[in-house]
Design a protein around this motif. Structure first.
Motif, short mmCIF file in Angstrom:
data_model
loop_
_atom_site.label_atom_id
_atom_site.label_comp_id
_atom_site.label_asym_id
_atom_site.label_seq_id
_atom_site.Cartn_x
_atom_site.Cartn_y
_atom_site.Cartn_z
N ALA A 29 0.92 -1.42 0.21
CA ALA A 29 0.12 -0.28 -0.41
C ALA A 29 0.67 1.08 -0.01
O ALA A 29 0.17 2.39 0.07
CB ALA A 29 -0.55 0.17 1.54
N ARG A 30 2.11 1.39 -0.09
CA ARG A 30 3.39 2.21 0.23
C ARG A 30 3.14 3.39 -1.25
O ARG A 30 2.98 2.51 -2.11
CB ARG A 30 4.68 1.61 0.34
N ARG A 32 0.63 5.06 -2.10
CA ARG A 32 -0.90 5.31 -2.16
C ARG A 32 -1.35 6.16 -1.40
O ARG A 32 -2.93 6.34 -2.13
CB ARG A 32 -1.34 4.04 -2.26
#
Length: 115
Positions: A29-30, A32
């Motif tokens: 998820a980095r 985002r």
């Protein structure tokens, strides 16, 4: 789960007017906007709880993404301890402490205090 945040008072007693928070973002998820959203949520929480500011006591200086987010959201570095964070163990990073005011500007953004 994309990420998580934990908020609370930084220190009991004379330091109880300052909040703190910690964040974790899933590796996939980095990049985002998850960490930015979590940090904004934590700042809004601190304002709603009437804290005067929020302080992060141990930020790895090598965590450039986190440092950039905190600076963009109005935090400033108030101290650095060289070599304090052994991450990765072969290359210790400096540990920084960052603080931001919980005051709002007329646009509703966190106001940067000038020193």
């Amino acid at each position: 789960m994309l990420g998580t945040a934990k908020m609370g008072l930084n220190r009991p007693g004379p330091g109880s007017h300052v909040a703190t928070a910690s964040f974790m973002v899933a590796s996939d998820a980095r990049g985002r906007g998850v960490a930015t959203a979590l940090c904004r949520f934590a700042l809004d929480w601190a304002r709603a709880q009437d804290f005067a500011g929020m302080q992060f006591n141990a930020v790895a200086e090598s965590n450039h993404a986190a440092v950039a987010i905190y600076e963009r959201l109005g935090f400033r570095t108030i101290g650095t301890v060289p070599g304090a964070m052994p991450t990765p163990p072969s290359a210790a990073s400096a540990c920084t402490s960052c603080i931001a005011s919980c005051e709002r500007t007329s646009e509703g953004r966190v106001m940067r205090r000038q020193t």
